[in-house]
Each structure stands twice: as C-alpha cells, then as structure tokens.
Design a protein around this motif. Sequence first.
Motif, PDB file in Angstrom:
ATOM      1  N   THR A   1       1.537  -6.228   2.600  1.00 22.16           N
ATOM      2  CA  THR A   1       0.852  -7.188   3.319  1.00 22.16           C
ATOM      3  C   THR A   1       0.953  -8.503   3.464  1.00 22.16           C
ATOM      4  O   THR A   1       0.752  -9.386   4.201  1.00 22.16           O
TER       5      THR A   1
ATOM      6  N   ARG B   1       1.235   5.169   1.573  1.00 16.89           N
ATOM      7  CA  ARG B   1       0.777   5.645   2.906  1.00 16.89           C
ATOM      8  C   ARG B   1      -0.542   6.228   2.893  1.00 16.89           C
ATOM      9  O   ARG B   1      -1.339   6.106   3.814  1.00 16.89           O
TER      10      ARG B   1
ATOM     11  N   ALA C   1       2.932   0.768  10.507  1.00 11.83           N
ATOM     12  CA  ALA C   1       2.734  -0.076   9.404  1.00 11.83           C
ATOM     13  C   ALA C   1       4.271   0.251   8.595  1.00 11.83           C
ATOM     14  O   ALA C   1       4.899  -0.617   8.123  1.00 11.83           O
TER      15      ALA C   1
ATOM     16  N   THR D   1      -0.155   4.541  10.961  1.00 18.26           N
ATOM     17  CA  THR D   1       0.801   4.773   9.624  1.00 18.26           C
ATOM     18  C   THR D   1       2.066   4.631   9.777  1.00 18.26           C
ATOM     19  O   THR D   1       2.959   3.974   9.227  1.00 18.26           O
TER      20      THR D   1
ATOM     21  N   TYR E   1       0.865  -1.251   0.092  1.00 20.03           N
ATOM     22  CA  TYR E   1      -0.105   0.068   0.070  1.00 20.03           C
ATOM     23  C   TYR E   1       0.869   1.374   0.091  1.00 20.03           C
ATOM     24  O   TYR E   1       2.055   0.968   0.523  1.00 20.03           O
TER      25      TYR E   1
ATOM     26  N   PHE F   1      -2.974   3.488   2.387  1.00 18.01           N
ATOM     27  CA  PHE F   1      -3.292   2.789   3.709  1.00 18.01           C
ATOM     28  C   PHE F   1      -4.322   3.565   4.799  1.00 18.01           C
ATOM     29  O   PHE F   1      -5.044   3.335   5.476  1.00 18.01           O
TER      30      PHE F   1
ATOM     31  N   ILE G   1      -7.381  -5.918   3.823  1.00 13.31           N
ATOM     32  CA  ILE G   1      -6.504  -5.449   5.350  1.00 13.31           C
ATOM     33  C   ILE G   1      -7.753  -5.085   6.300  1.00 13.31           C
ATOM     34  O   ILE G   1      -7.237  -4.622   7.409  1.00 13.31           O
TER      35      ILE G   1
ATOM     36  N   HIS H   1      -8.029   3.498   4.180  1.00 11.29           N
ATOM     37  CA  HIS H   1      -8.375   2.133   4.492  1.00 11.29           C
ATOM     38  C   HIS H   1      -8.728   2.050   6.028  1.00 11.29           C
ATOM     39  O   HIS H   1      -9.559   1.848   6.465  1.00 11.29           O
TER      40      HIS H   1
ATOM     41  N   ILE I   1       0.524  -6.472   7.338  1.00 10.28           N
ATOM     42  CA  ILE I   1       1.004  -4.985   7.210  1.00 10.28           C
ATOM     43  C   ILE I   1       0.983  -4.296   8.583  1.00 10.28           C
ATOM     44  O   ILE I   1       1.950  -3.549   8.826  1.00 10.28           O
TER      45      ILE I   1
ATOM     46  N   TYR J   1       4.552  -1.264   4.638  1.00  6.07           N
ATOM     47  CA  TYR J   1       2.905  -1.225   4.143  1.00  6.07           C
ATOM     48  C   TYR J   1       2.809  -2.639   3.203  1.00  6.07           C
ATOM     49  O   TYR J   1       1.854  -2.491   2.528  1.00  6.07           O
TER      50      TYR J   1
END
Length: 113
Positions: free
Chosen positions: A58, A26, A50, A47, A24, A29, A101, A32, A70, A56
């Motif tokens: 998964t 930033r 992760a 953030t 992902y 993510f 996620i 989400h 993640i 980032y």
Amino acid sequence: MYNFSTILLILFSVSFSSSEGKVYGRCEFARHLLKHGVPKWQIPTWTCIARHESEYDTTKINHNTGDHGILQISQLYWCSNNNQPGKACKKTCSKFRDNYIGDDIACAKKNLQ
C-alpha cells in the motif's frame, strides 16, 4: 532493563508503523476486493494488477509516473499530490498509501465507469 519511556517509544513506533501501510497477501487482497463490491469474475484481473504494479504494497509510489498505493492510482487524473483533496477521486494521493484500501478500490472502480 528498559525504562518506561523506552517502552512507550517502542509501542508508539510499532503502532504507528502498522497504521501507515501494509503489504497484503494475495488471498487477503482478494477478500478485500469482494468485501468492497468488486465482482467475483474481476478478482483475478485486479489481483494480477496489484501484484505487478505494487507487489500488494500500500505504500508503493512510482516516482516516474506519479502512481500511488496498492492499485497505483495516478496523480495525473485521480488524486492530488498536495494537502487538498482533488481530481476525480476527491482524495490526496497520500490517502492511497495507507493501510486502508477501501478508498483505493472505490477510486479504481470509478476509473471503470
């Protein structure tokens, strides 16, 4: 020129690999996280976690600690590292290494309760 079988194999490979995992961005993510109910004020912390834990990605596995995905969900307490869902998040650890996620976020939120 490609034959029909080769084209099918290429298409299958591309579609299979894209459903297995994802790296992902930033901002993506963060969107989400908001979509899955993480409070806006917590987004920078999640953030940062992760980014430093998985970049980032998964599909990330830490073989030293047994952390997955993640958000690096721990197999010690939160997921089972076999074919049966288990532990606190009632999931197999492999579920935290795919491109969806939402379950990672739900499990991490459970950690905070």
